[in-house]
Design a protein around this motif. Structure first.
Motif: not given
Length: 564
Positions: A26, A28, A37, A41, A52, A95, A283
């Motif tokens: 992920l 940001h 997130w 998450a 992340r 993502v 996702t």
């Protein structure tokens, strides 16, 4: 947390979920940290190894000096450094949001990226090179629509020019914006402050991040590169995004051979901070499909070039208007789910058939759960099931009132509740059609219970429309008049013997047959109501005339009721 080095920049990396599971990274955006997130998450970590990281210049990661340190090539190297560290032996699913998405596009479009990236879900952050070509296309081959798109996007991107102003943006963030950011998010996007977002480092993160704009925008938009990818790409467009317009996703299939476009009825930040569970679901649907599972209905509809029709649910579809409506949508390519008290009649209609009593709340909830599990969340729901009843107010018994309201009103309420909640939670919009009657606004002494039930449906629909419109859900009320269906043969009458009721039913049936207005015409109006998001649709000539009279001369109409 672990630390990953990318060149001389230290990146703070955060991991959760089963380490042996497929890895989902992920990334940001600006001016956030990995904490944006949290909601996404939390859902993904139930199945995936979720990673992340704070991008350079943000949160607990290092902040290199100089504008050039924030060029896309360095951000791409950061991405691959983290991917190599957390998943050295398997490709990762990605993502990304906002600037995280912009820099992830740089990695996704790198030659051979498909060997390291299994799928990519992009939210509110296009590839800058693609935007460069998008803008050129709109000015080199202009049309009113294209020029409007370009102008609207430039107006939405006002901040890009502002961030190129020396010193001022940094001062604004440190002196004013950082303190007021939580309140701005609450007012503009309805996002409530939370303990970890915005981060305590917001002022410095935002000041460092201004370099992202200065280092990349002019070069990439002025000299765009051909950036293509073999990675499966899903573009999620928040419909209420104040910064990235949906039009920017047009033409993306030129760059991604496997592309899905999906709408999320949310804002730029509320997409993650309010609807994080829906982003996680979208996702997961892409990841599962890439891994070999059949595409979920909503995902299949979003694939570029696909001809997947909507999923439509019709109640009371065993005959009449319900049957005609189900078949009308099916003829237009829809997948249809039908229900009726008479399951055999529902099967004759076609589609996926169920036996359901719409007046039974538990049965309707079970029906909605089964539809969602087997077919997906419906895109269109037609609450059509209803019964007829004639009788004056004083002649209608409590039991008769209960029966009429249970089916005609509570059946609609149940359908709106169970399917409306599914649509709203999904966040991808939809449409609810409630079949009322011209009797909703044309009262008659002989239709006390029936008219009351249909008037309630009309008002209910208007209230619901106002409530769910922001979530992209339309609500239409269909008001037929005299339509030739079998409702006349099942209508009950207060205070009459069985023999007298049979005569009344036969007489009404003959009258409606002579009228000759078939249910197929109502079905066509229902389809049009969905296509054009119409609120109230009177169908027959008498229904249209009655609606006009009810609005222009209500006193005259009330007087006329005495003689009906």
């Amino acid at each position: 947390m672990r630390t990953v080095l990318s060149g001389d920049v230290r990146l703070a990396v955060f991991e959760e979920g089963p380490p042996e599971a497929p890895t989902v990274m992920l990334v940001h955006g600006y001016p956030d940290t990995h904490a944006v997130w949290d909601d996404v998450a939390a859902v993904l970590a139930e199945r995936f190894h979720v990673v992340r990281y704070d991008v350079r210049g943000a949160g607990q990661s290092g902040s290199p000096r100089g504008t050039a340190a924030y060029r896309l090539e360095h951000l791409k190297n950061d991405f691959f450094a983290v991917a190599d560290a957390v998943s050295p032996d398997a490709p990762v699913h990605v993502v990304a949001h906002d600037w995280g998405s912009i820099q992830s596009w740089e990695a996704v479009t790198e030659p051979g990226a498909h060997e390291r990236i299994a799928s990519y879900t992009s939210i509110s952050g296009p590839c800058l090179d693609h935007v460069g070509y998008w803008m050129r296309d709109r000015f080199r081959r202009p049309s009113p629509r294209k020029l409007k798109q370009a102008l609207v996007q430039q107006l939405h991107s006002w901040y890009v020019l502002a961030f190129h102003t020396p010193v001022v943006p940094e001062l604004m963030w440190r002196l004013v914006l950082a303190k007021r950011w939580p309140e701005l998010l609450r007012r503009v996007e309805g996002v409530a402050p939370r303990p970890d977002h915005p981060a305590d480092t917001l002022a410095s993160d935002a000041s460092h991040g201004v370099s992202l704009y200065r280092a990349n925008f002019r070069e990439r938009l002025g000299k765009p590169r051909e950036r293509r990818t073999e990675v499966p790409v899903q573009v999620i467009t928040p419909v209420h995004d104040n910064y990235v317009t949906p039009a920017l996703a047009e033409g993306a299939e030129r760059w991604a051979a496997r592309l899905w476009r999906r709408k999320l009825y949310a804002g730029h930040w509320s997409a993650l901070l309010r609807d994080g569970a829906e982003v996680a679901r979208m996702t997961t649907e892409l990841i599962d499909h890439v891994d070999g599972k059949p595409a979920a209905h909503a995902l299949a509809r979003g694939q570029a070039g696909a001809k997947q029709g909507p999923l439509v649910v019709v109640t009371g579809a065993g005959s009449g208007i319900g049957r005609a409506t189900a078949r009308a949508f099916a003829a237009r390519g829809a997948e249809v789910v039908v229900c009726d008290l008479d399951e055999d009649a529902a099967r004759e209609t076609g589609g996926h058939a169920y036996r359901v009593d719409v007046s039974d709340e538990a049965a309707m909830r079970k029906f909605a759960d089964e539809v969602a599990a087997r077919h997906g969340v419906p895109d269109i729901v037609v609450n059509n099931a209803g019964i007829g009843h004639a009788g004056s107010f004083l002649a209608t018994t409590t039991e008769e009132w209960q029966r009429v309201l249970d089916v005609n009103l509570w059946g609609v309420i149940h359908g709106c509740q169970v399917f409306g909640k599914l649509m709203a939670d999904r966040g991808e919009g939809g449409h609810i059609v409630n079949v009322a009657s011209a009797a909703a606004y044309l009262p008659a002494k002989s239709l006390a219970a029936y008219s009351t039930s249909k008037a309630a449906v009309l008002t209910l629909s208007d209230c619901l429309r106002a409530e769910v419109s922001r979530r992209g859900i339309g609500v239409s009320t269909i008001c037929p008049g005299l339509v030739n269906t079998n409702i006349t043969s099942t209508t009950t009458f207060s205070g009459l013997s069985a023999e007298e009721q049979a005569r009344k039913q036969a007489s009404a049936t003959r009258a409606y047959e002579r009228r000759g207005f078939g249910p197929e015409k109502v079905a066509a109006e229902i389809v049009r109501a969905v296509e054009h998001n119409k609120a109230t649709v009177p169908v027959t000539p008498e229904a249209k005339a009655g609606l006009i009279l009810s609005r222009l001369t209500p006193g005259l109409l009330r007087a006329a009721v005495r003689f009906t």
